[in-house]
Design a protein around this motif. Structure first.
Motif, mmCIF file in Angstrom:
data_model
loop_
_atom_site.group_PDB
_atom_site.id
_atom_site.type_symbol
_atom_site.label_atom_id
_atom_site.label_comp_id
_atom_site.label_asym_id
_atom_site.label_seq_id
_atom_site.Cartn_x
_atom_site.Cartn_y
_atom_site.Cartn_z
ATOM 1 N N CYS A 184 26.403 80.361 -6.499
ATOM 2 C CA CYS A 184 26.835 78.967 -6.495
ATOM 3 C C CYS A 184 25.702 78.049 -6.946
ATOM 4 O O CYS A 184 24.550 78.199 -6.529
ATOM 5 N N HIS A 185 26.026 77.115 -7.818
ATOM 6 C CA HIS A 185 25.046 76.106 -8.266
ATOM 7 C C HIS A 185 24.915 75.049 -7.183
ATOM 8 O O HIS A 185 25.892 74.382 -6.810
ATOM 9 N N ILE A 186 23.705 74.900 -6.661
ATOM 10 C CA ILE A 186 23.510 73.956 -5.563
ATOM 11 C C ILE A 186 22.720 72.722 -5.970
ATOM 12 O O ILE A 186 22.803 71.695 -5.316
ATOM 13 N N PHE A 187 21.944 72.777 -7.070
ATOM 14 C CA PHE A 187 21.157 71.617 -7.463
ATOM 15 C C PHE A 187 20.566 71.889 -8.855
ATOM 16 O O PHE A 187 20.533 73.032 -9.321
ATOM 17 N N THR A 188 20.177 70.817 -9.508
ATOM 18 C CA THR A 188 19.489 70.931 -10.803
ATOM 19 C C THR A 188 18.220 70.092 -10.759
ATOM 20 O O THR A 188 18.286 68.878 -10.504
ATOM 21 N N VAL A 189 17.078 70.732 -10.956
ATOM 22 C CA VAL A 189 15.817 70.002 -11.020
ATOM 23 C C VAL A 189 15.521 69.660 -12.479
ATOM 24 O O VAL A 189 15.922 70.381 -13.404
ATOM 25 N N SER A 190 14.864 68.560 -12.664
ATOM 26 C CA SER A 190 14.555 68.126 -14.030
ATOM 27 C C SER A 190 13.192 67.445 -14.036
ATOM 28 O O SER A 190 12.943 66.539 -13.240
ATOM 29 N N ALA A 191 12.334 67.896 -14.938
ATOM 30 C CA ALA A 191 11.004 67.301 -15.110
ATOM 31 C C ALA A 191 10.842 66.882 -16.562
ATOM 32 O O ALA A 191 11.347 67.527 -17.474
ATOM 33 N N ARG A 192 10.145 65.795 -16.753
ATOM 34 C CA ARG A 192 9.920 65.273 -18.099
ATOM 35 C C ARG A 192 8.438 65.380 -18.434
ATOM 36 O O ARG A 192 7.582 65.069 -17.611
ATOM 37 N N ASP A 193 8.164 65.828 -19.667
ATOM 38 C CA ASP A 193 6.782 65.939 -20.147
ATOM 39 C C ASP A 193 6.602 64.978 -21.313
ATOM 40 O O ASP A 193 7.362 65.011 -22.284
ATOM 41 N N ALA A 194 5.611 64.093 -21.209
ATOM 42 C CA ALA A 194 5.399 63.058 -22.238
ATOM 43 C C ALA A 194 4.809 63.618 -23.522
ATOM 44 O O ALA A 194 4.739 62.894 -24.522
ATOM 45 N N ASP A 195 4.374 64.886 -23.519
ATOM 46 C CA ASP A 195 3.815 65.470 -24.733
ATOM 47 C C ASP A 195 4.941 65.815 -25.712
ATOM 48 O O ASP A 195 6.105 65.457 -25.495
ATOM 49 N N ALA A 196 4.578 66.508 -26.791
ATOM 50 C CA ALA A 196 5.554 66.845 -27.830
ATOM 51 C C ALA A 196 5.477 68.330 -28.145
ATOM 52 O O ALA A 196 4.495 69.010 -27.831
ATOM 53 N N GLY A 197 6.551 68.824 -28.798
ATOM 54 C CA GLY A 197 6.548 70.216 -29.244
ATOM 55 C C GLY A 197 6.460 71.195 -28.092
ATOM 56 O O GLY A 197 7.075 71.026 -27.034
ATOM 57 N N GLU A 198 5.672 72.239 -28.304
ATOM 58 C CA GLU A 198 5.495 73.254 -27.276
ATOM 59 C C GLU A 198 4.874 72.679 -26.016
ATOM 60 O O GLU A 198 5.133 73.155 -24.916
ATOM 61 N N ASN A 199 4.029 71.661 -26.184
ATOM 62 C CA ASN A 199 3.396 71.049 -25.015
ATOM 63 C C ASN A 199 4.404 70.356 -24.116
ATOM 64 O O ASN A 199 4.094 70.057 -22.958
ATOM 65 N N ALA A 200 5.584 70.019 -24.639
ATOM 66 C CA ALA A 200 6.609 69.336 -23.846
ATOM 67 C C ALA A 200 7.748 70.274 -23.447
ATOM 68 O O ALA A 200 8.700 69.832 -22.813
ATOM 69 N N ARG A 201 7.673 71.537 -23.849
ATOM 70 C CA ARG A 201 8.722 72.495 -23.478
ATOM 71 C C ARG A 201 8.490 72.940 -22.038
ATOM 72 O O ARG A 201 7.524 73.630 -21.729
ATOM 73 N N VAL A 202 9.384 72.513 -21.154
ATOM 74 C CA VAL A 202 9.222 72.734 -19.713
ATOM 75 C C VAL A 202 10.037 73.962 -19.297
ATOM 76 O O VAL A 202 11.198 74.122 -19.692
ATOM 77 N N SER A 203 9.420 74.818 -18.521
ATOM 78 C CA SER A 203 10.105 75.959 -17.925
ATOM 79 C C SER A 203 9.924 75.894 -16.410
ATOM 80 O O SER A 203 8.905 75.409 -15.910
ATOM 81 N N TYR A 204 10.943 76.364 -15.700
ATOM 82 C CA TYR A 204 10.969 76.247 -14.251
ATOM 83 C C TYR A 204 10.881 77.640 -13.630
ATOM 84 O O TYR A 204 11.387 78.630 -14.176
ATOM 85 N N SER A 205 10.256 77.661 -12.479
ATOM 86 C CA SER A 205 10.155 78.923 -11.743
ATOM 87 C C SER A 205 10.095 78.616 -10.258
ATOM 88 O O SER A 205 9.782 77.495 -9.840
ATOM 89 N N LEU A 206 10.415 79.616 -9.488
ATOM 90 C CA LEU A 206 10.439 79.486 -8.039
ATOM 91 C C LEU A 206 9.054 79.797 -7.485
ATOM 92 O O LEU A 206 8.415 80.767 -7.890
ATOM 93 N N VAL A 207 8.589 78.950 -6.562
ATOM 94 C CA VAL A 207 7.326 79.230 -5.867
ATOM 95 C C VAL A 207 7.644 80.182 -4.717
ATOM 96 O O VAL A 207 8.263 79.782 -3.715
ATOM 97 N N GLU A 208 7.259 81.407 -4.896
ATOM 98 C CA GLU A 208 7.647 82.453 -3.939
ATOM 99 C C GLU A 208 6.945 82.249 -2.600
ATOM 100 O O GLU A 208 5.782 81.843 -2.537
ATOM 101 N N ARG A 209 7.683 82.518 -1.531
ATOM 102 C CA ARG A 209 7.122 82.542 -0.178
ATOM 103 C C ARG A 209 8.034 83.392 0.702
ATOM 104 O O ARG A 209 9.126 83.811 0.279
#
Length: 807
Positions: free
Chosen positions: A472-497
């Motif tokens: 089930c989809h429970i939420f969508t996180v979104s971050a913005r990067d002011a850079d361009a190109g590859e420097n602005a390509r954002v990938s998300y990951s879980l902080v394991e604990r």
């Protein structure tokens, strides 16, 4: 090496060849060398890498290269040993004409970091041009009556070399009648005069053949000759004479056609036709002069017929002769020197190494990012050029050498503020009016990974109903990067604990690209009420930058637990087993109405409204006529009326325990009651009644205390969560998820009292299946009613009203 530098000259020139050795001086950032013209291919010029302080091993990696505005193939550098050598034939006269100074200006450029060196190679003259007369044969007509010491103008020779190599001396073949004189040492005009030393007699000698030889000052000497054919004439004794032997005229360049240059005047002492004079250019005048100038044969006016250009020819030398109409005709000669005055008719010329540049935004101040060179063909103030930049930009021009500039970074760059600059370089000369030229330079600011991904807020509150569907989809996180190109390509990951005994990744997952957070398995509120999830956002830069966001995932209760009956000893009983009383109890027939005879106890693992239990007798045959009843919220079994002889000796009661969930879940308890006569067990009945009442009160208090504490704790946590969520909602945009709005009403009811708390809130709750609901309810029952007997034996029923508010 010396032989190569001599370019094939004789060994006698060895001392002079020492001048060919390269030299340099550390002045104004320039290295000087010198080389003879006509040097052979491969002739050594200088160790340019060593003199510039460069290592041989770094010439190729740093892209060592040499550029020249003149012919770029004349000189070359061996990148293996760093030696500058002659690559092709160098002709000084072709390169610089008659100029006293002749140099090749080289730009040496190396990268990483960018450095520019200026090298000047002086091309020294050798005596490779012979003196040349305008014509190889000249005819002179001299009257036999000419007086002694009469003078006849001759055109001198010219030498394309410079300096001593162009210094000419003249010798005339021996003659008793004529001699040669050079009356002046004018730098522009070197007139030669043939002087008559002995009277002529046409009848004795009618013709003379003399050789005029010109010798330059080079070593070895080179010579040129002209044959003088002299014809002795009769009768016409006086030749035309100009008022001046040399006329000097100044004429501005770009003068219009038809402009009068000068009006010449010559006179003849003869009479009649012998004194009529015609003007013309001398026989040896080049056709180029006749293209630009015209002389009127009758008036002697010289008129401009072509466009003269100071940058092409600064001085015109016209040989003019006047001839009379005598028989034979007599000639007079003069020289007209026309000095062309410079006008500001040439705009500066700009050259930029690259009109489009890409500069990283973290480039340090003072870095050279482009090279600018400027030239102006005019001379004097008209050729003095100044450069400027516009509009205001973080760059400046730094003069490096003469008309060479470097475009230098003068301020910090930030691609996120300004992505590109359009810089205009303006070159303006010192003429009146001034002429200018502009060149545009586009500077693209290249992105550097200097901005980490940023979330809109540091923490989000998410509500998820338990028993959700896996994935089930429970939420969508979104971050913005002011850079361009590859420097602005954002990938998300879980902080394991660790969450208890399990890893966080076993509960939720994050899509690397979209940021969608999914629940991997159904959540159980009874196992986990709050799940703290931390998501990391990383960009694609090198090194990558990142930031984190925290999700507070509250698991909302679902009615997924049926009531559980408590055994008499306090443990859980079976779903349909007996309650707090034993399966069989004795009840005296003499008991009146309202006497407690037993108690059913049950608990529900759910919370809030789903854990609010009610008790009732199962609607089976005879239940309506049963002498017993059960408390709706207490579970106490009491007499509904006085027991009499007509009641059956054995009473079987089926108590139905129901929660308030949707749908409601139930459990059943079976009680077996034995009615005995009051005389047989009065004490037992009395004692059972008393003990039953006391035990019921004690058991009821114990159970409800725990239930009240649990429900109040859950209700307090939910109220705190709602308040926190309200604060976050006021300061941030709505969170994402498959949620719906609702107005929860918090209700707490019991048999002894009731209270309700409503809060107009919009909650976004994720449900595993079906449409979202808006009936959040927190319930905390009060202490159950207590039945006690007064002094007169009457039963006191302590109860209250039950109020519920469900939306």
């Amino acid at each position: 090496m010396l032989a190569a530098a001599l370019g094939g000259q004789e060994p006698s020139l060895l001392p002079f060849s020492l001048l060919l050795l390269a030299f340099w001086e550390a002045g104004s950032g320039q290295v000087h060398y010198s080389v003879l013209e006509e040097a052979k291919h491969g002739t050594f010029v200088g160790r340019i890498a060593q003199d510039l302080g460069l290592e041989l091993a770094e010439l190729v990696p740093r892209r060592f290269r040499v550029a020249s505005k003149e012919r770029g193939d004349l000189l070359e550098v061996n990148l293996q040993n760093g030696i500058l050598f002659v690559n092709s034939r160098i002709d000084r006269e072709e390169l610089c004409g008659r100029s006293l100074e002749c140099s090749l200006h080289l730009e040496v450029i190396v990268d990483r970091p960018l450095q520019v060196f200026h090298v000047e190679v002086e091309v020294r003259d050798i005596n490779d041009n012979t003196p040349v007369f305008p014509e190889t044969q000249k005819n002179l007509f001299i009257s036999e009556t000419r007086a002694l010491d009469s003078r006849f103008s001759l055109e001198g020779a010219s030498d394309a070399d410079t300096g001593a190599n162009a210094l000419l001396t003249y010798r005339l073949s021996p003659s008793e009648y004529f001699s040669l004189e050079i009356p002046t040492n004018d730098e522009h005009v070197k007139p030669l005069e043939l002087v008559l030393r002995k009277p002529l007699d046409r009848e004795v000698t009618s013709e003379f053949l003399l050789i005029l030889k010109a010798t330059d000052g080079g070593k070895p000497e080179l010579t040129g000759t002209v044959e003088l054919h002299i014809t002795v004439l009769d009768v016409n004794d006086n030749a035309p004479m100009f008022d001046k032997a040399v006329h000097r005229v100044k004429l501005q360049e770009n003068a219009r056609n038809g402009t009068l240059v000068i009006r010449l005047n010559a006179s003849d002492l003869d009479d009649s036709s012998n004194s009529d004079i015609l003007y013309s250019f001398a026989t040896g005048v080049s056709s180029n002069i006749k293209t630009f100038f015209y002389i009127d044969s009758a008036s002697g006016e010289i008129i401009l017929t072509g466009r003269i250009d100071f940058e092409e020819t600064k001085l015109w030398k016209l040989q003019v002769e006047a001839v009379d109409k005598g028989s034979p005709p007599m000639f007079g000669h003069c020289t007209v020197l026309i000095e062309v005055l410079d006008m500001n008719d040439n705009a500066p010329e700009l050259q930029v190494t690259s009109p489009t540049l890409s500069v990283p935004e973290d480039t340090s101040l003072g870095t050279v990012i482009a090279l600018v060179s400027v030239t102006d063909r005019d001379s004097g103030a008209n050729g003095q050029v100044t450069c400027s930049l516009s509009p205001h930009a973080p760059f400046k021009l730094v003069s490096t050498f003469k008309n060479y500039y470097s475009l230098v970074l003068d301020g910090a760059l930030d691609r996120e503020s300004v992505e590109r600059y359009a810089v205009v370089v303006t070159a303006r000369d010192g003429g009146a009016p001034a002429l200018s030229t502009t060149a545009s330079v586009r500077v693209e600011v290249a992105d550097v990974n200097d901005n980490a991904p940023a979330f809109a807020q540091a923490e989000h509150t998410v509500f998820v109903r338990e028993n959700n569907a896996p994935g089930c989809h429970i939420f969508t996180v979104s971050a913005r990067d002011a850079d361009a190109g590859e420097n602005a390509r954002v990938s998300y990951s879980l902080v394991e604990r660790r969450v208890g005994e399990r890893a966080l990744s076993s509960y939720v997952s994050v899509h690397a690209e979209s940021g969608r957070v999914h629940a991997l398995q159904p959540l159980d509120r009874e196992e986990l009420e709050l799940l703290t999830v931390q998501v990391s956002a990383r960009d694609g830069g090198a090194p990558p930058l990142g930031s984190n966001v925290t999700l507070q995932v509250f698991v909302l209760d679902e009615n997924d637990n049926a009531p559980a009956l408590l055994a008499a000893g306090g443990g859980l009983g079976g779903g349909g087993g007996p309650g707090a009383l034993s399966p069989s109890s004795l009840v005296a027939r003499g008991l009146g109405a309202g006497q407690v005879v037993a108690k059913v106890r049950a608990v529900d693992a759910d919370s809030g409204y789903n854990a609010w239990l009610s008790y009732e007798l199962a609607p089976e045959a005879g239940a309506a006529r049963s002498p017993f009843r059960v408390g709706l919220y207490t579970g106490e079994v009491s007499t509904a009326r006085a027991l009499d002889e007509a009641d059956a000796a054995r009473q079987r009661l089926l108590v139905l325990v129901r929660d308030h969930g949707e749908p409601a879940l139930t459990a059943t308890a079976t009680l077996l009651l034995s009615l005995v006569d009051g005389g047989q067990a009065p004490k037992a009945s009395s004692r059972a009644a008393a003990e039953g009442a006391a035990g019921a009160r004690a058991a009821l208090v114990d159970v409800n205390v725990y239930l009240i504490v649990a429900i109040c704790a859950v209700s307090s946590l939910l109220v705190l969560t709602l308040l926190l969520y309200a604060a976050l909602r006021c300061s941030a945009p709505p969170s994402q998820g498959a949620c719906a709005a609702g107005k929860p009403v918090l209700v707490c009811s019991s048999a002894v009292g009731s209270w309700s708390y409503s809060q107009q809130r919009r909650q976004r709750v994720c449900s595993g299946e079906g449409p979202p609901k808006a009936d959040l309810m927190a319930f905390s029952p009060s202490v159950p009613p207590v039945l006690s007997s007064g002094e007169n034996g009457e039963q006191l029923d302590i109860s209250g009203t039950v109020s519920t508010a469900i939306q």
